[in-house]
Design a protein around this motif. Structure first.
Motif, mmCIF file in Angstrom:
data_model
loop_
_atom_site.group_PDB
_atom_site.id
_atom_site.type_symbol
_atom_site.label_atom_id
_atom_site.label_comp_id
_atom_site.label_asym_id
_atom_site.label_seq_id
_atom_site.Cartn_x
_atom_site.Cartn_y
_atom_site.Cartn_z
ATOM 1 N N LYS A 1 0.843 -1.119 0.055
ATOM 2 C CA LYS A 1 0.120 -0.674 0.344
ATOM 3 C C LYS A 1 0.974 1.316 -0.097
ATOM 4 O O LYS A 1 1.715 1.448 0.353
ATOM 5 N N ALA A 2 0.793 2.017 -0.342
ATOM 6 C CA ALA A 2 0.678 3.027 -0.519
ATOM 7 C C ALA A 2 0.106 4.712 0.531
ATOM 8 O O ALA A 2 -1.471 4.656 -0.417
ATOM 9 N N GLY A 3 0.264 4.608 2.064
ATOM 10 C CA GLY A 3 -1.209 5.270 2.904
ATOM 11 C C GLY A 3 -2.231 4.657 2.380
ATOM 12 O O GLY A 3 -1.519 3.186 3.054
ATOM 13 N N SER A 4 -3.580 4.625 2.851
ATOM 14 C CA SER A 4 -4.190 3.377 2.484
ATOM 15 C C SER A 4 -4.508 2.974 1.381
ATOM 16 O O SER A 4 -4.938 2.071 1.535
ATOM 17 N N LYS A 5 -3.917 3.386 0.336
ATOM 18 C CA LYS A 5 -3.773 2.995 -1.168
ATOM 19 C C LYS A 5 -3.530 1.644 -1.632
ATOM 20 O O LYS A 5 -2.110 1.685 -1.463
ATOM 21 N N LYS A 6 -4.312 1.105 -1.900
ATOM 22 C CA LYS A 6 -4.042 -0.189 -2.567
ATOM 23 C C LYS A 6 -3.137 -0.620 -3.661
ATOM 24 O O LYS A 6 -3.674 -0.338 -4.672
ATOM 25 N N LEU A 7 -1.662 -0.757 -4.145
ATOM 26 C CA LEU A 7 -1.294 -0.622 -4.595
ATOM 27 C C LEU A 7 -1.372 -2.225 -5.654
ATOM 28 O O LEU A 7 -0.438 -2.882 -7.172
ATOM 29 N N GLY A 8 -1.213 -3.310 -4.890
ATOM 30 C CA GLY A 8 -1.152 -4.999 -5.066
ATOM 31 C C GLY A 8 -1.126 -5.684 -4.127
ATOM 32 O O GLY A 8 -1.043 -4.984 -3.495
ATOM 33 N N SER A 9 -1.319 -7.190 -4.777
ATOM 34 C CA SER A 9 -0.679 -8.094 -4.079
ATOM 35 C C SER A 9 -0.555 -9.798 -4.288
ATOM 36 O O SER A 9 -0.949 -9.617 -5.603
ATOM 37 N N ALA A 10 -0.190 -10.375 -3.559
ATOM 38 C CA ALA A 10 -0.126 -11.645 -4.525
ATOM 39 C C ALA A 10 0.913 -12.526 -3.089
ATOM 40 O O ALA A 10 0.584 -12.182 -1.882
ATOM 41 N N LYS A 11 0.884 -13.541 -3.713
ATOM 42 C CA LYS A 11 0.686 -14.854 -2.740
ATOM 43 C C LYS A 11 2.284 -15.090 -2.352
ATOM 44 O O LYS A 11 3.193 -15.048 -3.602
ATOM 45 N N ALA A 12 3.445 -15.233 -1.384
ATOM 46 C CA ALA A 12 4.256 -15.423 -1.055
ATOM 47 C C ALA A 12 4.489 -17.000 -1.486
ATOM 48 O O ALA A 12 3.272 -18.044 -1.189
ATOM 49 N N SER A 13 6.010 -17.099 -2.194
ATOM 50 C CA SER A 13 5.366 -19.311 -2.376
ATOM 51 C C SER A 13 5.969 -19.724 -1.762
ATOM 52 O O SER A 13 6.175 -19.091 0.527
ATOM 53 N N SER A 14 5.966 -20.724 -1.164
ATOM 54 C CA SER A 14 6.388 -21.846 -0.424
ATOM 55 C C SER A 14 7.472 -21.097 -0.017
ATOM 56 O O SER A 14 8.182 -22.670 1.285
ATOM 57 N N ASN A 15 8.618 -21.241 0.103
ATOM 58 C CA ASN A 15 9.934 -19.987 0.253
ATOM 59 C C ASN A 15 9.547 -19.028 0.934
ATOM 60 O O ASN A 15 10.123 -18.694 1.418
#
Ligand SMILES: [Ca+2]
Ligand SMILES: [Ca+2]
Ligand SMILES: [Ca+2]
Ligand SMILES: [Ca+2]
Length: 296
Positions: free
Chosen positions: A244-258
């Motif tokens: 996020k930048a402030g309250s604005k979501k810029l993106g998301s993704a799942k972390a790998s098993s590592n």
């Protein structure tokens, strides 16, 4: 985790006849050690709010099937679903012979002959609360049970939180804060001192539930410049990482098993402060990591 069936009175009635006494030789030593470990867990009430009350209720409802005595089982028809429970397998009186128990099924067993101990092994997949519930259908059993570590080791891997007793269902539940690992649940009849009064119809049921109440640790984040269209770093394996930048979501993704993550974003201006959090499957969110966008 919450799709266990309900162990019904009817099921218990059928079980009573299908269980065999076996040729177990009771060994007093394990009984005494287990009793001591169980009785060390002083009866302290579970602090309110520490454990999700919905989970506690569910555990109690699922175990209530063995409620009260067999004289209520006049009309035994068929077991509803044998997939809802497992039956103990003797010999299971010590840590090495423990029966594996899963969060999906209730374990049903007998405590005989005199001095019988039943030990179950439970694998906690990650840090969280281990709830253990127990009930008996018999006044001949003064049910004693508790979670413990192999060879009665005591340390912060398994910390007793308290118990709750449900009078409606006659179910007792014990809660533990547990780190990832293998633990054991010992079950004894505490009135077994002198009289071997238990019969094949005297049963107990033990159920376990796991609640992930541990938030992921704070993610790490690599340097981000004003050309970058991706934010990278390390977070808890398989957690969902949000930038996020402030309250604005810029993106998301799942972390790998590592634990590696890579979140796509639009390039941000120099000086923008990005915050990165990781959320586990149970919805626990880490504290924020921050980084300031630099000039490339
Ligand atoms: Ca047994
Ligand atoms: Ca046993
Ligand atoms: Ca007894
Ligand atoms: Ca967690």
């Amino acid at each position: 985790m919450r799709n266990r069936g309900i162990l019904s009175l009817v099921a218990i009635g059928v079980l009573a006849s299908s269980l065999s006494v076996g040729t177990v030789k009771a060994e007093g030593n394990e009984f005494e050690l287990a009793r001591k470990a169980i009785e060390r867990q002083v009866e302290k009430p579970l602090p309110k709010g520490l454990v999700d009350s919905a989970a506690l209720n569910q555990l109690q409802v699922e175990i209530k099937g063995s409620a009260k005595s067999s004289d209520k089982m006049g009309t035994v028809s068929r077991a509803s679903s044998e997939d809802d429970y497992t039956i103990e397998e003797e010999y299971n009186d010590d840590f090495n012979s423990a029966n594996r128990i899963s969060f999906e099924k209730v374990a049903v067993g007998q405590l005989l002959p005199l001095g019988d101990v039943d030990v179950y092994k439970v694998v906690v997949p990650r840090g969280g609360v281990l709830l253990v519930g127990g009930q008996t259908n018999s006044y001949s059993i003064d049910l004693g049970f508790g979670a413990m570590q192999k060879d009665f080791v005591e340390n912060s891997n398994l910390e007793y939180l308290g118990y709750e007793y449900d009078y409606e269902y006659d179910v007792e539940a014990l809660a533990y804060q547990a780190k990832k690992g293998t633990y054991y649940v010992g079950v004894i009849d505490r009135d077994n001192d002198y009289i071997d009064n238990n019969t094949e119809e005297d049963l107990y049921a033990i159920g376990t539930i796991f609640i992930d109440n541990v938030k992921p640790s704070k993610p790490t984040v690599k340097r981000v410049d004003d050309n970058d269209k991706v934010v990278k770093g390390k977070a808890e394996a398989n957690s969902t990482v949000t930038v996020k930048a402030g309250s604005k979501k810029l993106g998301s993704a799942k972390a790998s098993s590592n634990g590696n993550y890579s979140v796509k974003i639009k390039a941000q201006k120099k000086g923008t402060i990005l915050s990165i959090t990781a959320k586990d499957k149970a919805g626990n969110t880490s504290s924020k990591a921050t980084t300031t966008v630099v000039k490339h």
